[in-house]
Design a protein around this motif. Structure first.
Motif, PDB file in Angstrom:
ATOM      1  N   MET B   1     103.327 -58.763  28.879  1.00  0.00           N
ATOM      2  CA  MET B   1     102.588 -58.686  27.734  1.00  0.00           C
ATOM      3  C   MET B   1     101.035 -57.817  27.719  1.00  0.00           C
ATOM      4  O   MET B   1     100.213 -58.417  28.147  1.00  0.00           O
ATOM      5  CB  MET B   1     102.017 -59.948  27.184  1.00  0.00           C
ATOM      6  N   ASN B  26     102.631 -49.813  23.609  1.00  0.00           N
ATOM      7  CA  ASN B  26     103.279 -50.995  24.240  1.00  0.00           C
ATOM      8  C   ASN B  26     103.114 -50.545  25.861  1.00  0.00           C
ATOM      9  O   ASN B  26     103.898 -49.891  26.498  1.00  0.00           O
ATOM     10  CB  ASN B  26     104.524 -51.391  23.981  1.00  0.00           C
ATOM     11  N   GLU B  30     108.508 -55.255  28.109  1.00  0.00           N
ATOM     12  CA  GLU B  30     109.479 -55.877  27.043  1.00  0.00           C
ATOM     13  C   GLU B  30     109.383 -55.073  25.752  1.00  0.00           C
ATOM     14  O   GLU B  30     108.118 -54.553  25.478  1.00  0.00           O
ATOM     15  CB  GLU B  30     109.228 -57.206  26.725  1.00  0.00           C
ATOM     16  N   TRP B  32     108.520 -54.754  22.020  1.00  0.00           N
ATOM     17  CA  TRP B  32     108.084 -55.736  20.645  1.00  0.00           C
ATOM     18  C   TRP B  32     108.919 -55.836  19.519  1.00  0.00           C
ATOM     19  O   TRP B  32     108.998 -54.925  18.891  1.00  0.00           O
ATOM     20  CB  TRP B  32     106.642 -55.313  20.510  1.00  0.00           C
ATOM     21  N   SER B  34     110.244 -58.264  16.347  1.00  0.00           N
ATOM     22  CA  SER B  34     109.766 -59.312  15.522  1.00  0.00           C
ATOM     23  C   SER B  34     110.667 -60.490  15.882  1.00  0.00           C
ATOM     24  O   SER B  34     110.495 -61.436  15.722  1.00  0.00           O
ATOM     25  CB  SER B  34     110.030 -59.093  14.125  1.00  0.00           C
ATOM     26  N   ASP B  36     112.036 -61.442  18.586  1.00  0.00           N
ATOM     27  CA  ASP B  36     111.568 -62.166  19.818  1.00  0.00           C
ATOM     28  C   ASP B  36     110.242 -62.840  19.630  1.00  0.00           C
ATOM     29  O   ASP B  36     109.693 -63.449  20.502  1.00  0.00           O
ATOM     30  CB  ASP B  36     111.584 -61.161  20.900  1.00  0.00           C
ATOM     31  N   TYR B  38     107.512 -61.495  18.582  1.00  0.00           N
ATOM     32  CA  TYR B  38     106.165 -60.545  18.644  1.00  0.00           C
ATOM     33  C   TYR B  38     105.597 -60.540  17.243  1.00  0.00           C
ATOM     34  O   TYR B  38     106.384 -60.178  16.198  1.00  0.00           O
ATOM     35  CB  TYR B  38     106.577 -59.409  19.302  1.00  0.00           C
ATOM     36  N   ASP B  64     111.084 -52.254  16.005  1.00  0.00           N
ATOM     37  CA  ASP B  64     111.050 -52.629  17.340  1.00  0.00           C
ATOM     38  C   ASP B  64     110.061 -51.650  18.108  1.00  0.00           C
ATOM     39  O   ASP B  64     110.093 -50.334  17.996  1.00  0.00           O
ATOM     40  CB  ASP B  64     112.118 -52.721  18.379  1.00  0.00           C
ATOM     41  N   PRO B  92      98.138 -58.121  19.622  1.00  0.00           N
ATOM     42  CA  PRO B  92      99.232 -58.684  19.232  1.00  0.00           C
ATOM     43  C   PRO B  92      99.625 -60.051  19.960  1.00  0.00           C
ATOM     44  O   PRO B  92      98.623 -60.581  20.727  1.00  0.00           O
ATOM     45  CB  PRO B  92     100.232 -57.517  20.104  1.00  0.00           C
ATOM     46  N   LYS B  94     102.683 -63.025  21.181  1.00  0.00           N
ATOM     47  CA  LYS B  94     104.206 -63.499  20.858  1.00  0.00           C
ATOM     48  C   LYS B  94     104.202 -64.904  20.474  1.00  0.00           C
ATOM     49  O   LYS B  94     103.379 -66.037  21.316  1.00  0.00           O
ATOM     50  CB  LYS B  94     104.642 -63.339  22.482  1.00  0.00           C
ATOM     51  N   TRP B  99      98.684 -65.044  22.789  1.00  0.00           N
ATOM     52  CA  TRP B  99      97.951 -63.876  22.443  1.00  0.00           C
ATOM     53  C   TRP B  99      97.885 -62.988  23.578  1.00  0.00           C
ATOM     54  O   TRP B  99      97.576 -63.294  24.835  1.00  0.00           O
ATOM     55  CB  TRP B  99      96.597 -63.935  21.982  1.00  0.00           C
ATOM     56  N   PHE B 100      98.091 -61.731  23.307  1.00  0.00           N
ATOM     57  CA  PHE B 100      98.082 -60.558  24.462  1.00  0.00           C
ATOM     58  C   PHE B 100      96.725 -60.689  25.104  1.00  0.00           C
ATOM     59  O   PHE B 100      96.845 -60.557  26.239  1.00  0.00           O
ATOM     60  CB  PHE B 100      98.373 -59.180  23.951  1.00  0.00           C
TER      61      PHE B 100
END
Lengths: 416, 408
Positions: B1, B26, B30, B32, B34, B36, B38, B64, B92, B94, B99-100
Motif C-alpha cells: 500500500m 501506484n 497490488e 488498485w 474497486s 478489492d 481500494y 483499475d 487512497p 483499502k 488508509w494508505f
C-alpha cells in the motif's frame, strides 16, 4: 453560538488506573484497555437565543456530552466550536468551599468562571437578590440547606453574563418559587441572546423553555427537533422500558395468570366468556402511542373475542392515575352505543375516541368486557400506562381548558 | 500500500468547499481495484487538537490502477462551516484494512482556514505520517516551552485568589486561625532544635556562640518548609479537587502552582521567625540577603516542576499520597538540615552533593547567616535542573490532564 460537529467519545476502560500509564510506556504496542463508546457522531448547532434540551435515560451520555460541550472533557473525534464565555452548571456549587460564607464563595466561584473581582462586586447585589437567601449569605455554606445551596450557585452562574450556559439537572432541587424564578430568568437570558443547553428529566420544563430538543440513547441521537415531538418519542421509549421491566417483574413474581396474549395487567378477573385480546392506545394518525399532549385526540381500541353467545354485552374503559384515583370511566352502554348481541366466535372491536383533556402526569388504562348487569367477562386492570404531557404546569388531574377573559373598569367613587 | 502524489491543484469552490485535482501513482505491488476495496477519500482533522472531525465519501477508482500507473482524480472536499483551522488528509485506502497514509505512504495534506462558512486560506503539500508526527512532536516541544509561563500569566488573578482561599481556609473554623501558620513551623523548629541542639548536642562549625545551632538549623529549614508543603500535598491535590476537574471549567494545571505559592507563604513566616531569632541572638542580616530572591527562582521552578509531576502521578497511583510522606521524611534526614554536612561519612557525601535541596539549604545559610554570596556553580547547576524539571513537569501534567476527568 455552540456547534458540535461529529462528536464521539471513547472511554478507555482500564482494569487498574496504572494500566493507563503502563500502556503509554509501551508506546501503544500493547493494549490494556477496552473501548467504550459513550457518544457517537453527535452533531448539532445551537444559535444565540436558542435553547437546546437534552433528554435521555441514565447512562445515555448526557453528562459526557455536556462536559464535552463546556470543554471539560476532550472529545475523541469531532470538534466543538464555542463563541463566547461559557458558564457550566454541571453540579451546583461544585467549586464551593463549605467553610466559607456565601459571599466569599460567590467571589471564588465568579473568579473560577473568569470574572474579575470588580465585576463580581458590581453583580453582588443582583446575585444576592436573585438567590434570596437573606442573611445566610454571611454564614458558612456548610450551614445551608440544599435548596439554598442551589439558589446561590445558580444565581452566581447566571450573573457571570455567559454567552453560553450549560445546565445539568440544576433546578430539580429548588422549591417551586425558585424554579419559577429560574424559568423567568431563562426566558430573559434567551431574549438577551444567550445560547443555552439544558439537561432535565422534567419534560414539562424542557417543553416549556426549549426551542429544540435532542433525545439521546446509548450515546446516539435518536430524535432531534421540535421539543414536543422529541418528548413524545422519549416518553414512549421510557414507558416501553418500564413495561418491559414490569412484565419481567410480574413474571418473576408469580408467573401471573400466564400473561396470555401479550397483555400486561396488574390484575385480571372475569368468567372469560368474552375475552379481551387486544388493547391499544392510538394517536390522531392511528399510531400506537404512550404519550399524548393534553387535549390531543386519543383513541382507546379494545378488541374482544366471544366464546359463547351473549345477548347484550358491553365494553368499558377506565382511566386512573398512577396512585389509583379513577379519573374517567365509561362503557358502550353508558354511551348508548350498544354492540348488540354477540355470537360465539365473534370478534368485536370497540374504539373510544376522545380529546385527552387531562393534566400532565402518568395514567393507566383499564378495560373490560362485561355483562349488561355489570359482572365481568374479562376485566384487565392497568393494561396500558401512558403519559399526558403539557408545557403548562396545571394543577390537578383535569384540564378544563378554560377560555379566560378579563376586563378592567375604573370606578369613580365621588358620586353624590 | 504505497502511493506517490504527483501534481495537484487545490482551488476554492463555493462556501467552505475545495475542489481538488490530484495525480496519484501506484507505488505498491497490488493493483488498485474497486472490487478489492481500494478507494480514495479524505479526512478532516481539527488543527488545534488533531481530532478527526469527518470523513469524506469513499470514491472507488473508475478503472483499475496497475502498479507504476498514474491516475488523475478529481474530488470535492467539504470543510466544516465553522470558523477554525483544519487539516485535510487526502489518501487512497483499502476498505476494512487501512488508509494508505497509516502505512507510511505519501498523502496530500491541505491546511485550510475557514471563516464563517468560507475558506479564508488554504495551503497544500505532500506529506507522510512520519513527517506529521515529527511536526506534532515539534509543536509539543514548542508548547512545552511556552505553556508553563502562559498558564501562570493567564491565570494569575485566579491563582492569587485560590492561594488566598487556601491559606485562609486552612485553619478556618479553628480557634487559632491564621495564627497556626506561624505557630506550626515555630513549634516544629523548636522540637527539632531541642532534639538535635540540646539532646544530641549537634554543632555547626567551630562557632560556639549561643543560638548558633538554632540559627543554622532554621536557615536550612526555610527552603524545606516551602518545598515539603508543596511536594507533600501535590500527589493528592488533583484528587481533592475532583469536583473542579469534572464539574467546572477550571485550569487544573494551576492547582500545583497554588500549592507552591502557599508553601512560599509559609516560608515567609518562617523567615520572619528566623529574623526574630537572629536579632534575639544579637546578630544582624548582611546585604547578602539581597541574593535571596535569586535563590528563590530556582527553588520555585524546582518545587513547581516536581509538584506538577507528582500531582499527575498521584491521579494514577493513589498510593503516592501515602508514599510521599515517607519519601519526604527520608529526604529531610538525608539532607544536612539538622546536622552539619561534615558529620556525614565520606562515602555518603553524594547524599548532599547530588541533592538539589542541599544546594538551597547551603545557599540560604550563606546569605542569611554567613554573610557571603551563595556558591554559584551548584546554584547554577540547580537552576538548570530546575528549569528542565519545570518544563518537563508541566509537559507531563499537561499530557495526562485530559485523562483526569475519566479517572476521578
Amino acid at each position: 453560538m455552540l456547534i458540535a460537529n461529529n462528536i464521539s467519545k471513547v472511554y478507555r476502560i482500564y482494569r487498574r488506573p496504572a494500566d493507563r500509564l503502563k500502556e503509554a510506556l509501551w508506546f501503544g504496542s500493547r493494549s490494556l484497555h477496552e473501548d467504550f463508546w459513550a457518544l457517537r457522531n453527535i452533531s448539532f448547532e445551537v444559535r444565540p437565543g436558542e435553547t437546546l434540551g437534552i433528554v435521555g435515560a441514565n447512562g445515555s451520555g448526557k453528562s459526557t456530552l455536556l462536559q464535552i460541550l463546556c470543554g471539560i472533557l476532550e472529545p475523541t473525534t469531532g470538534r466543538v466550536s464555542r463563541e463566547g464565555r461559557v458558564a457550566a452548571l454541571l453540579e451546583l456549587g461544585a467549586g464551593f468551599n463549605p467553610e466559607f460564607s456565601g459571599r466569599e464563595n460567590i467571589f471564588i466561584n465568579g473568579e473560577i468562571m473568569g470574572l474579575g473581582r470588580a465585576e463580581i462586586e458590581r453583580a453582588m447585589p443582583s446575585i444576592e437578590r436573585f438567590a434570596g437567601i437573606g442573611n445566610f449569605i454571611e454564614r458558612p455554606v456548610k450551614t445551608y440547606s440544599s435548596g439554598m445551596y442551589v439558589r446561590l450557585a445558580f444565581s452566581t452562574a447566571i450573573h457571570v453574563e455567559p454567552e453560553i450556559l450549560v445546565v445539568d439537572e440544576a433546578l430539580a432541587v429548588g422549591d417551586a418559587v425558585f424554579a419559577n424564578r429560574c424559568v423567568r430568568k431563562f426566558k430573559e437570558l434567551q431574549a438577551a441572546g444567550v445560547t443555552i443547553v439544558f439537561v432535565s428529566h422534567d419534560l414539562g420544563l424542557v417543553k416549556q423553555i426549549c426551542s429544540r430538543a435532542i433525545f439521546l440513547e446509548d450515546g446516539k441521537i435518536v430524535e432531534q427537533g421540535e421539543p414536543s415531538a422529541v418528548m413524545n418519542r422519549y416518553v414512549g421509549t421510557v414507558l416501553e422500558g418500564q413495561k418491559a421491566f414490569e412484565t419481567e417483574t410480574d413474571r418473576i413474581k408469580a408467573e401471573t395468570v400466564s400473561g396470555v396474549d401479550g397483555l400486561n395487567f396488574s390484575h385480571r378477573h372475569g368468567d372469560r366468556v368474552a375475552e379481551v385480546i387486544e388493547v391499544e392506545l392510538l394517536d390522531a394518525a392511528g399510531r400506537p402511542t404512550r404519550a399524548v399532549g393534553s387535549g390531543d385526540p386519543l383513541s382507546v381500541r379494545v378488541i374482544s373475542k366471544f366464546h359463547a353467545d351473549q345477548p347484550s354485552p358491553m365494553i368499558g374503559m377506565l382511566i386512573r392515575t398512577r396512585n389509583g384515583l379513577d379519573v374517567f370511566g365509561t362503557n358502550t352502554a353508558i354511551e348508548d352505543v350498544p354492540i348488540g348481541p354477540c355470537a360465539a366466535g365473534e370478534q368485536v372491536t370497540v374504539e373510544f375516541r376522545f380529546e385527552c383533556w387531562l393534566a400532565a402526569q402518568e395514567y393507566t388504562l383499564t378495560v373490560a368486557a362485561q355483562y349488561s348487569e355489570g359482572y365481568s367477562h374479562d376485566w384487565l386492570d392497568d393494561v396500558i400506562t401512558f403519559r399526558v404531557v403539557d408545557a403548562r404546569p396545571l394543577a390537578g388531574v383535569a384540564n378544563l381548558h378554560p377560555a379566560v377573559t378579563s376586563t378592567k373598569s375604573t370606578v369613580s367613587r365621588a358620586e353624590p | 500500500m504505497n502511493a506517490a502524489v504527483g501534481s495537484w491543484k487545490v482551488s476554492p469552490a463555493d462556501g467552505s468547499r475545495l475542489a481538488l485535482s490530484l495525480e496519484l501513482r501506484n507505488e505498491g505491488r497490488e493493483s488498485w481495484s474497486s472490487a478489492d476495496g481500494y478507494a480514495f477519500a479524505y479526512q478532516v482533522f481539527d488543527a488545534a487538537t488533531d481530532n478527526l472531525i469527518e470523513e469524506g465519501p469513499h470514491a472507488g477508482f473508475s478503472a483499475d490502477v496497475a502498479p507504476k500507473q498514474t491516475v488523475r482524480l478529481d474530488l470535492q472536499i467539504d470543510l466544516p462551516g465553522e470558523t477554525g483551522r483544519y487539516r485535510v488528509f487526502v489518501s487512497p485506502l483499502k476498505e476494512n484494512v487501512a488508509w494508505f497514509y497509516e502505512r507510511g505512504s505519501q498523502f496530500l495534506l491541505i491546511e485550510a482556514e475557514v471563516n464563517r462558512g468560507t475558506v479564508a486560506s488554504s495551503s497544500s503539500a505532500v506529506s507522510t505520517m512520519a513527517r506529521q508526527r515529527l511536526k506534532r512532536f515539534g509543536r509539543t516541544i514548542g508548547r512545552g516551552f511556552t505553556y508553563p509561563f502562559r498558564t501562570m500569566w493567564r491565570h494569575r488573578s485566579l491563582i492569587r485568589s485560590m492561594v488566598r482561599r487556601d491559606i485562609m481556609g486552612r485553619y478556618r473554623g479553628s480557634y487559632g486561625g491564621l495564627f497556626w501558620t506561624v505557630i506550626h513551623p515555630l513549634l516544629m523548629m523548636l522540637t527539632y532544635a531541642f532534639v538535635f541542639g540540646v539532646v544530641l548536642q549537634t554543632r555547626f562549625g567551630p562557632d560556639d556562640r549561643p543560638g548558633n545551632f538554632v540559627l543554622y538549623f532554621m536557615a536550612g529549614m526555610l527552603p524545606w518548609l516551602a518545598l515539603s508543603e508543596a511536594v507533600g500535598r501535590a500527589p493528592t491535590v488533583v484528587y481533592e479537587h475532583s469536583n473542579f476537574v469534572k464539574k467546572l471549567l477550571f485550569p487544573v494545571e494551576i492547582l500545583p502552582v497554588n500549592l507552591v505559592f502557599a508553601g512560599l507563604f509559609s516560608e515567609v513566616f518562617g523567615v520572619l521567625i528566623f529574623v526574630g531569632g537572629l536579632f534575639y541572638f544579637g546578630r544582624d542580616l548582611t546585604s547578602m540577603v539581597l541574593y535571596l530572591p535569586l535563590i528563590l527562582i530556582p527553588q520555585f521552578l524546582f518545587t513547581l516542576g516536581l509538584s506538577w509531576f507528582l500531582a499527575a502521578l498521584g491521579v494514577f497511583f493513589r498510593d503516592m499520597g501515602q508514599l510521599i510522606g515517607f519519601l519526604l521524611t527520608v529526604w529531610f534526614f538525608t539532607t544536612p538540615i539538622c546536622y552539619p554536612e561534615g558529620q556525614l561519612p565520606g562515602e555518603y557525601a553524594w547524599l548532599f552533593e547530588a541533592n538539589p535541596l542541599y544546594v538551597l539549604v547551603d545557599s540560604y545559610r550563606s546569605v542569611l547567616l554567613d554573610g557571603v554570596a551563595p556558591e554559584w556553580p551548584p546554584l547554577l547547576a540547580l537552576s538548570g535542573v530546575a528549569i528542565v524539571l519545570f518544563l518537563a513537569g508541566h509537559a507531563w501534567f499537561y499530557k495526562w490532564k485530559k485523562s483526569f476527568a475519566d479517572l476521578l
